[in-house]
Design a protein around this motif. Sequence first.
Motif, PDB file in Angstrom:
ATOM      1  N   ARG A 101       0.753  -1.219  -0.066  1.00  0.00           N
ATOM      2  CA  ARG A 101      -0.029   0.088  -0.080  1.00  0.00           C
ATOM      3  C   ARG A 101       0.986   1.295   0.264  1.00  0.00           C
ATOM      4  O   ARG A 101       0.422   2.280  -0.135  1.00  0.00           O
ATOM      5  CB  ARG A 101      -0.736   0.035   1.312  1.00  0.00           C
ATOM      6  CG  ARG A 101      -0.278   0.173   2.515  1.00  0.00           C
ATOM      7  CD  ARG A 101      -1.148  -0.093   3.803  1.00  0.00           C
ATOM      8  NE  ARG A 101      -0.515   0.021   4.802  1.00  0.00           N
ATOM      9  CZ  ARG A 101      -0.867  -0.224   6.061  1.00  0.00           C
ATOM     10  NH1 ARG A 101      -1.896  -1.345   6.246  1.00  0.00           N
ATOM     11  NH2 ARG A 101      -0.413  -0.058   7.214  1.00  0.00           N
ATOM     12  N   ARG A 124       2.022   0.847  -4.376  1.00  0.00           N
ATOM     13  CA  ARG A 124       0.600   1.335  -4.371  1.00  0.00           C
ATOM     14  C   ARG A 124      -0.245   1.462  -5.859  1.00  0.00           C
ATOM     15  O   ARG A 124      -1.278   0.906  -6.036  1.00  0.00           O
ATOM     16  CB  ARG A 124       0.353   2.683  -3.627  1.00  0.00           C
ATOM     17  CG  ARG A 124      -1.013   2.875  -3.202  1.00  0.00           C
ATOM     18  CD  ARG A 124      -1.223   4.476  -2.607  1.00  0.00           C
ATOM     19  NE  ARG A 124      -2.525   4.442  -2.026  1.00  0.00           N
ATOM     20  CZ  ARG A 124      -3.130   3.873  -0.974  1.00  0.00           C
ATOM     21  NH1 ARG A 124      -2.236   3.191  -0.015  1.00  0.00           N
ATOM     22  NH2 ARG A 124      -4.339   4.370  -0.522  1.00  0.00           N
ATOM     23  N   GLU A 125       0.942   1.926  -6.671  1.00  0.00           N
ATOM     24  CA  GLU A 125       0.061   2.057  -8.083  1.00  0.00           C
ATOM     25  C   GLU A 125      -0.114   0.763  -8.704  1.00  0.00           C
ATOM     26  O   GLU A 125      -1.173   0.572  -9.306  1.00  0.00           O
ATOM     27  CB  GLU A 125       0.961   2.918  -8.833  1.00  0.00           C
ATOM     28  CG  GLU A 125       0.942   4.400  -8.617  1.00  0.00           C
ATOM     29  CD  GLU A 125       1.905   5.145  -9.397  1.00  0.00           C
ATOM     30  OE1 GLU A 125       2.291   4.879 -10.587  1.00  0.00           O
ATOM     31  OE2 GLU A 125       1.954   6.498  -9.133  1.00  0.00           O
ATOM     32  N   ALA A 183      -3.146  -0.848  -7.162  1.00  0.00           N
ATOM     33  CA  ALA A 183      -4.439  -0.087  -7.548  1.00  0.00           C
ATOM     34  C   ALA A 183      -4.697  -0.736  -9.072  1.00  0.00           C
ATOM     35  O   ALA A 183      -5.893  -0.774  -9.228  1.00  0.00           O
ATOM     36  CB  ALA A 183      -4.159   1.351  -7.629  1.00  0.00           C
ATOM     37  N   ASP A 200     -16.820   2.945  -6.954  1.00  0.00           N
ATOM     38  CA  ASP A 200     -15.977   3.704  -6.201  1.00  0.00           C
ATOM     39  C   ASP A 200     -15.000   2.475  -5.301  1.00  0.00           C
ATOM     40  O   ASP A 200     -14.344   2.885  -4.361  1.00  0.00           O
ATOM     41  CB  ASP A 200     -16.785   4.370  -5.091  1.00  0.00           C
ATOM     42  CG  ASP A 200     -17.350   5.473  -5.860  1.00  0.00           C
ATOM     43  OD1 ASP A 200     -16.763   6.086  -6.830  1.00  0.00           O
ATOM     44  OD2 ASP A 200     -18.472   5.908  -5.317  1.00  0.00           O
ATOM     45  N   GLU A 257     -10.953   2.966  -4.747  1.00  0.00           N
ATOM     46  CA  GLU A 257     -10.851   3.636  -3.653  1.00  0.00           C
ATOM     47  C   GLU A 257     -11.182   3.345  -2.273  1.00  0.00           C
ATOM     48  O   GLU A 257     -10.279   3.331  -1.354  1.00  0.00           O
ATOM     49  CB  GLU A 257     -11.486   5.040  -4.051  1.00  0.00           C
ATOM     50  CG  GLU A 257     -10.664   5.856  -5.350  1.00  0.00           C
ATOM     51  CD  GLU A 257     -11.444   5.084  -6.534  1.00  0.00           C
ATOM     52  OE1 GLU A 257     -12.499   4.386  -6.340  1.00  0.00           O
ATOM     53  OE2 GLU A 257     -10.935   5.393  -7.692  1.00  0.00           O
ATOM     54  N   GLN A 258     -12.334   2.817  -2.241  1.00  0.00           N
ATOM     55  CA  GLN A 258     -12.801   2.179  -0.753  1.00  0.00           C
ATOM     56  C   GLN A 258     -11.830   1.014  -0.568  1.00  0.00           C
ATOM     57  O   GLN A 258     -11.496   0.866   0.788  1.00  0.00           O
ATOM     58  CB  GLN A 258     -14.032   1.865  -0.831  1.00  0.00           C
ATOM     59  CG  GLN A 258     -15.173   2.863  -1.198  1.00  0.00           C
ATOM     60  CD  GLN A 258     -16.565   2.591  -1.607  1.00  0.00           C
ATOM     61  OE1 GLN A 258     -17.070   1.216  -1.502  1.00  0.00           O
ATOM     62  NE2 GLN A 258     -17.280   3.325  -1.408  1.00  0.00           N
ATOM     63  N   LEU A 289      -8.744   0.278  -1.263  1.00  0.00           N
ATOM     64  CA  LEU A 289      -7.346   1.034  -0.826  1.00  0.00           C
ATOM     65  C   LEU A 289      -7.462   1.489   0.513  1.00  0.00           C
ATOM     66  O   LEU A 289      -6.483   1.696   1.496  1.00  0.00           O
ATOM     67  CB  LEU A 289      -6.932   2.083  -1.865  1.00  0.00           C
ATOM     68  CG  LEU A 289      -6.494   1.360  -3.150  1.00  0.00           C
ATOM     69  CD1 LEU A 289      -6.158   2.574  -4.129  1.00  0.00           C
ATOM     70  CD2 LEU A 289      -5.070   0.670  -2.898  1.00  0.00           C
ATOM     71  N   ALA A 290      -8.651   2.310   0.782  1.00  0.00           N
ATOM     72  CA  ALA A 290      -8.747   2.928   2.222  1.00  0.00           C
ATOM     73  C   ALA A 290      -8.604   1.726   3.109  1.00  0.00           C
ATOM     74  O   ALA A 290      -8.015   2.097   4.218  1.00  0.00           O
ATOM     75  CB  ALA A 290      -9.877   3.820   2.213  1.00  0.00           C
TER      76      ALA A 290
END
Length: 298
Positions: free
Chosen positions: A206, A210-211, A214, A233, A236-237, A239-240
């Motif tokens: 992460r 990270r890229e 994702a 979404d 994004e959710q 990764l969060a």
Amino acid sequence: MRIAVIGSGALGGYFGALLARDGHDVTFTARGQHLDAIRANGLRITGQTEIRLAVDVTDDAGRIGPVDLVLLAVKATQLEGVLANLEALVGEQTAVVTLQNGLEAPSLVADVVGRDHVLPGVVRVYTRIAEPGVIDHMGGPGSITIGEWENADTSRVAAIRAAFAAAGIPSPAPADIWQDLWCKVMFVVPTGMLGALADAPLGVQRTGLRENLASIMVEVRQVGLAQGVDLADAVEQTLAFADQMPAEATTSLHRDLDAGIPGELDPLVGGVRRLGRRAGVPTPLFDLGHALLERRLG
């Protein structure tokens, strides 16, 4: 309820024990040393939950007969081996809850017992077999989210959720069970594949990767969107969510592959690829990751 728990390992043993403690008529299936230990000493849950019960356990699911509820708790790699016994467990109103990681289990089970009997499930708990007959409950929500195939509100699902809740198993009602299933896959499968490829725990993925992480999640989203699942979404959710997890965390897929065990590589990574091909959605990162990990395994 009369309940059959197919696979009494980390998941089935834990959730089945909670239901049995609450007074339900639960029969477990197990094999090998795990079966012998449960027969001799009962089923024991340790860690954050402490339970010890004498339970009905067998290595022959076919002898159980029709039940109200089947918790299908074997690993995705073991699913094919238990499908032949499912029909003997299913009566007119029986619900079969699929608890496997990955995306293909509900359809595989529906091919055997019919879609009307299948409740796709999403489980969130940290458990492991500490030793034969003993399940270690390490934490997590301890929940089972279920829904009808078409997300209908039915008395059957309401009754099962109520039974779960009474036994201490949170069972939230999802807006869309398929969205919930795909969101779990979006976390578990990319972090497992990338973790194994890079020998990197979640904290490294992460941050420094990270890229890459994702981009792999985006492939899951694109395949899911092609199936009609709302995942707008979700990357994004997810990764969060990953940002909130312990930095040293690794998935069972990562650990298995590090140990030279194929584990759930095919049902998890291969499953996303198969669904992508059927939908005409390219999955180049999954294709590359699958090929590299298969090559490593020899």
